[in-house]
Scaffold this motif. Sequence first.
Motif, PDB file in Angstrom:
ATOM      1  N   GLU A  24     100.851  38.995  43.133  1.00  0.00           N
ATOM      2  CA  GLU A  24     100.329  38.424  44.400  1.00  0.00           C
ATOM      3  C   GLU A  24      99.331  39.016  45.003  1.00  0.00           C
ATOM      4  O   GLU A  24      98.472  38.389  45.992  1.00  0.00           O
ATOM      5  CB  GLU A  24     101.639  38.421  45.308  1.00  0.00           C
ATOM      6  N   ASN A  25      99.167  40.537  45.345  1.00  0.00           N
ATOM      7  CA  ASN A  25      98.178  41.298  45.839  1.00  0.00           C
ATOM      8  C   ASN A  25      97.519  42.284  44.866  1.00  0.00           C
ATOM      9  O   ASN A  25      98.281  43.113  44.526  1.00  0.00           O
ATOM     10  CB  ASN A  25      98.837  41.665  47.115  1.00  0.00           C
ATOM     11  N   HIS A  26      96.548  42.091  44.299  1.00  0.00           N
ATOM     12  CA  HIS A  26      95.826  42.932  43.573  1.00  0.00           C
ATOM     13  C   HIS A  26      95.202  44.346  44.398  1.00  0.00           C
ATOM     14  O   HIS A  26      94.582  45.176  43.350  1.00  0.00           O
ATOM     15  CB  HIS A  26      94.409  42.209  42.843  1.00  0.00           C
ATOM     16  N   LYS A  27      95.384  44.355  45.476  1.00  0.00           N
ATOM     17  CA  LYS A  27      94.897  45.483  46.146  1.00  0.00           C
ATOM     18  C   LYS A  27      95.592  46.870  46.263  1.00  0.00           C
ATOM     19  O   LYS A  27      96.260  47.086  47.338  1.00  0.00           O
ATOM     20  CB  LYS A  27      94.214  44.894  47.799  1.00  0.00           C
ATOM     21  N   GLY A  28      95.755  47.428  45.186  1.00  0.00           N
ATOM     22  CA  GLY A  28      96.562  48.596  44.926  1.00  0.00           C
ATOM     23  C   GLY A  28      95.636  49.796  45.108  1.00  0.00           C
ATOM     24  O   GLY A  28      94.427  49.658  45.795  1.00  0.00           O
ATOM     25  N   GLU A  29      95.878  51.055  44.673  1.00  0.00           N
ATOM     26  CA  GLU A  29      95.224  52.197  45.011  1.00  0.00           C
ATOM     27  C   GLU A  29      94.066  52.309  44.246  1.00  0.00           C
ATOM     28  O   GLU A  29      93.057  52.753  44.723  1.00  0.00           O
ATOM     29  CB  GLU A  29      96.246  53.257  44.688  1.00  0.00           C
ATOM     30  N   VAL A  30      93.755  51.624  43.007  1.00  0.00           N
ATOM     31  CA  VAL A  30      92.604  51.605  42.429  1.00  0.00           C
ATOM     32  C   VAL A  30      91.763  50.813  43.088  1.00  0.00           C
ATOM     33  O   VAL A  30      90.462  51.084  43.040  1.00  0.00           O
ATOM     34  CB  VAL A  30      92.897  50.987  40.813  1.00  0.00           C
ATOM     35  N   PHE A  31      92.019  49.629  43.670  1.00  0.00           N
ATOM     36  CA  PHE A  31      91.084  48.804  44.331  1.00  0.00           C
ATOM     37  C   PHE A  31      90.501  49.390  45.548  1.00  0.00           C
ATOM     38  O   PHE A  31      89.268  49.428  45.781  1.00  0.00           O
ATOM     39  CB  PHE A  31      91.951  47.701  44.993  1.00  0.00           C
ATOM     40  N   LYS A  32      91.258  50.452  46.100  1.00  0.00           N
ATOM     41  CA  LYS A  32      90.919  51.219  47.139  1.00  0.00           C
ATOM     42  C   LYS A  32      89.797  51.964  47.033  1.00  0.00           C
ATOM     43  O   LYS A  32      88.851  52.400  47.980  1.00  0.00           O
ATOM     44  CB  LYS A  32      92.174  51.761  47.813  1.00  0.00           C
ATOM     45  N   ARG A  33      89.781  52.374  45.747  1.00  0.00           N
ATOM     46  CA  ARG A  33      88.613  53.562  45.405  1.00  0.00           C
ATOM     47  C   ARG A  33      87.537  53.115  44.660  1.00  0.00           C
ATOM     48  O   ARG A  33      86.456  53.782  44.435  1.00  0.00           O
ATOM     49  CB  ARG A  33      89.350  54.621  44.377  1.00  0.00           C
ATOM     50  N   VAL A  34      87.602  51.962  44.025  1.00  0.00           N
ATOM     51  CA  VAL A  34      86.433  51.345  43.274  1.00  0.00           C
ATOM     52  C   VAL A  34      85.319  50.890  44.127  1.00  0.00           C
ATOM     53  O   VAL A  34      85.459  50.494  45.299  1.00  0.00           O
ATOM     54  CB  VAL A  34      86.919  50.394  42.661  1.00  0.00           C
ATOM     55  N   ILE A  35      84.095  51.358  43.860  1.00  0.00           N
ATOM     56  CA  ILE A  35      82.674  50.909  44.522  1.00  0.00           C
ATOM     57  C   ILE A  35      82.396  49.888  43.480  1.00  0.00           C
ATOM     58  O   ILE A  35      82.141  49.949  42.375  1.00  0.00           O
ATOM     59  CB  ILE A  35      81.810  51.905  44.540  1.00  0.00           C
ATOM     60  N   GLU A  36      82.258  48.579  44.047  1.00  0.00           N
ATOM     61  CA  GLU A  36      81.840  47.447  43.412  1.00  0.00           C
ATOM     62  C   GLU A  36      80.581  47.645  42.773  1.00  0.00           C
ATOM     63  O   GLU A  36      79.567  48.142  43.144  1.00  0.00           O
ATOM     64  CB  GLU A  36      81.491  46.327  44.234  1.00  0.00           C
ATOM     65  N   ASN A  37      80.499  47.366  41.445  1.00  0.00           N
ATOM     66  CA  ASN A  37      79.346  47.549  40.546  1.00  0.00           C
ATOM     67  C   ASN A  37      78.752  48.794  40.158  1.00  0.00           C
ATOM     68  O   ASN A  37      77.806  49.055  39.593  1.00  0.00           O
ATOM     69  CB  ASN A  37      78.224  46.523  40.820  1.00  0.00           C
ATOM     70  N   LYS A  38      79.473  49.931  40.746  1.00  0.00           N
ATOM     71  CA  LYS A  38      79.137  51.242  40.578  1.00  0.00           C
ATOM     72  C   LYS A  38      80.186  51.919  39.458  1.00  0.00           C
ATOM     73  O   LYS A  38      79.900  53.183  39.204  1.00  0.00           O
ATOM     74  CB  LYS A  38      78.635  51.714  41.894  1.00  0.00           C
ATOM     75  N   SER A  39      81.340  51.696  39.980  1.00  0.00           N
ATOM     76  CA  SER A  39      82.393  52.376  39.482  1.00  0.00           C
ATOM     77  C   SER A  39      82.931  52.012  37.994  1.00  0.00           C
ATOM     78  O   SER A  39      83.001  50.955  37.593  1.00  0.00           O
ATOM     79  CB  SER A  39      83.594  52.550  40.212  1.00  0.00           C
ATOM     80  N   ASP A  40      82.812  52.902  37.008  1.00  0.00           N
ATOM     81  CA  ASP A  40      83.458  52.658  35.764  1.00  0.00           C
ATOM     82  C   ASP A  40      84.993  53.179  35.838  1.00  0.00           C
ATOM     83  O   ASP A  40      85.333  54.102  36.577  1.00  0.00           O
ATOM     84  CB  ASP A  40      82.795  53.779  34.794  1.00  0.00           C
ATOM     85  N   VAL A  41      85.848  52.325  35.588  1.00  0.00           N
ATOM     86  CA  VAL A  41      87.163  52.455  35.591  1.00  0.00           C
ATOM     87  C   VAL A  41      87.969  52.783  34.320  1.00  0.00           C
ATOM     88  O   VAL A  41      87.537  51.991  33.196  1.00  0.00           O
ATOM     89  CB  VAL A  41      87.953  51.134  36.163  1.00  0.00           C
ATOM     90  N   PHE A  42      88.628  53.721  34.260  1.00  0.00           N
ATOM     91  CA  PHE A  42      89.373  54.296  32.765  1.00  0.00           C
ATOM     92  C   PHE A  42      90.775  54.184  33.090  1.00  0.00           C
ATOM     93  O   PHE A  42      91.448  54.905  34.046  1.00  0.00           O
ATOM     94  CB  PHE A  42      88.852  55.537  32.435  1.00  0.00           C
ATOM     95  N   VAL A  43      91.800  53.426  32.436  1.00  0.00           N
ATOM     96  CA  VAL A  43      92.994  53.402  32.642  1.00  0.00           C
ATOM     97  C   VAL A  43      93.941  53.953  31.293  1.00  0.00           C
ATOM     98  O   VAL A  43      93.378  53.419  30.280  1.00  0.00           O
ATOM     99  CB  VAL A  43      93.604  52.101  32.934  1.00  0.00           C
ATOM    100  N   PHE A  44      94.496  54.770  31.360  1.00  0.00           N
ATOM    101  CA  PHE A  44      95.635  55.342  30.109  1.00  0.00           C
ATOM    102  C   PHE A  44      96.932  55.501  30.599  1.00  0.00           C
ATOM    103  O   PHE A  44      97.444  55.843  31.581  1.00  0.00           O
ATOM    104  CB  PHE A  44      95.001  56.951  29.808  1.00  0.00           C
ATOM    105  N   TYR A  45      97.671  54.978  29.401  1.00  0.00           N
ATOM    106  CA  TYR A  45      99.105  54.781  29.656  1.00  0.00           C
ATOM    107  C   TYR A  45      99.663  55.132  28.677  1.00  0.00           C
ATOM    108  O   TYR A  45      99.436  54.618  27.662  1.00  0.00           O
ATOM    109  CB  TYR A  45      99.642  53.369  30.084  1.00  0.00           C
TER     110      TYR A  45
END
Length: 733
Positions: free
Chosen positions: A539-560
Amino acid sequence: MFKKITKGFRVVSVLLFLLITGCAQVQFYPAKTDSAVNQMGLTSTRFYRNRLTSVGENSYVAIVPVAMNNRTMKVVLEAGLRMEDKNFLSFTANNVEVEYVNEKGQKKKCVVNPSQKYSGFTKYRNHANGEIYVISPKVLRSAKYFAFKVNVDGEKHTLHYTPKSSEAISDYASITIPDFSKPKMQLKKPKLMPKPVEIEPVRTAQQEQVIQSKAKVNELASNIRSTIQDEFSKYMENLRATQTLSENTQADVTANMVEEINAEGKKEYNLNVKYEYAISKDVLNEKVLNIDKATDDFPAGAFKLSTSKAARVTVTMLKTTIEEQLKNYLLPGRKVTIKISGSTDSSPIRNAIAYDGSFGEINEAPCFVNGIYDNISVSTKSGIQTNEQLAFLRTHAVREFIENNVGPLRITENKYEQYANVLPGLGADKRRVAVEIVVHDAFENQYPELSSKNSTPISAIRCEVDTLIPETNMINENGVAVVIGNCRYAHLNHVAYAINDANTMKEYLTKTLGFKAENIIFATDANSLKLREIFGSAENHKGEVFKRVIENKSDVFVFYSGHGNKTIDGGDAYLIPVDAEDNQKDMAGYRLETLYDNLSKLKAKSVTVVLDACFSGKGFTTKTSASAGIKMKPVAPEKAAQFIILSATQENEQASWFEEKGHSMFTYFFLRGLQQSSGADKDGNGKLTYRELYDYLADPEKGVPYYSKRYGTIQHTPSVQGNMQDNVFVTYE
């Protein structure tokens, strides 16, 4: 005339200098040590008069101060690289930083003029010389020490210089450096890489004994399971024959040897016995109007065992099997964990249900309420006002039965864990109890080598991917990473090496991939709430990752690294939080589709997802284990342009681990692939693409498929999705 004489003197000086450096044996002088030097961490600085030299295993660097005034410091930098014939070949150093300690003992960094950083390189007798200019008059007047940091083809050197060099000369020492008086060698830059470490583990006699004993214990647990299930089937047939239990109730009991991680981080080999029941699928498919009459579950608002035929059958069988089949494992003082789950539907309680004080006044009793550790209170005065209280009382009824009626558990050291869950929807099929008995170190008497007392902590198992972490010059200023290692599950098998996977992955992110430590969201044993906090919800995608990302500048890496699952019909796939119950994984799990949707909404520069999800099926119920794989749905086109997804398995495969290396199999090869010596960079251009990395992982003869078959628990092949496969993942130069 004076200028000509001065110029001639300088030429003679240079020739004398080159003649001296042509000797095979040169005397060096160690610097004195004082508080300022210690603060810089200088322990091996050596001077040859005014010359600083650092000799490593594969290269050397020398810096010669030439001139210094109140504006600049001018030095000559030379470097050598060892060849196979033990000679040195001249080589250009790079990445030079200049630091100093001022008179106050403070560590500072000089500003190096980029345009003059490597000006005027010349080759003479195979030397590669250059000049470094440092423009900072204030620094030159106040500095006590300078530190030059030089990287020669991967080998790091640090050289230290003091303007008052005479104060740094003390005892003599000798060291051999190359003889540059020899004829010129071919000026070809060699490919210097660390020698690769062998993948094949060398097993000790003790490890071989553990492997053999595990096989015997698995067979033993299988025999226990067969015996218990046979008796349980006969017991159920008798109950149905006498119409004590309806045909609609399906009760089940399982017994397995389970490898788990104890509080000390050591591996245990436990005997897990689980008792549960469910309503027949046929009854659910017929859409019975009054489902309460079609099941043997608790009636609405009831919590006593006497009100549920299925609950009574469960605890009766528990008592019988423990007293007959398990008593030999329940020795005095042995640790036993008893996990009791009670559930109810979401039918609202409009008026309080009377509580007759069956279990006394309950005040702040510890309990996991809907997966979150909490406390429950119930009093005769206020009665039962919430479904959570009702679910808890059902667990308490089972606990009271065990404490009063199961003899062998009176001599063991018992720990009770109670779980109260309110399930969505209405119906009696949601009002039930389940019990899991965990006998810790159950087999240590017969097989002492399996005792946790003789085990090494998981975190202490280190291999080459943990110690030979490549350090590159990559800088990912705006990169945001998430690293999750889910190891200790409340109701499922532990994923032994998940935390090791996460800890080492975090180091590679900072040292190899250039992520800032403060931009890495790190979590171990993440529950369902934590996963939503990090990634957001459907319902709401604005988690902790969203708060840290800079649009079009941040590379996001997720490991699980942890458990995963998909629904019985082969539909949605989930990441499983540590608080998920066995029969509620799809409800408590975090949908992969939600993960991908939320990551696509970040508008990041790129998204890399690495999934080492364990789908072994162990610890899952027999009803779901047949489909305990993960189905990777194709990524939508709008996401594919910026996505790359690497997973441990293909569809319907199960993932394994590399016990000798202390990692999950997929993560081990992923990390090893990032090491330049691994050969994953097939063209040797110093740039590792995602395609090259995947080819390395999926190599049938040298990658995960081969070694998972040879050393793992089951063979599997990694998978890849996304349109970034030709993008560069790691740059080593």
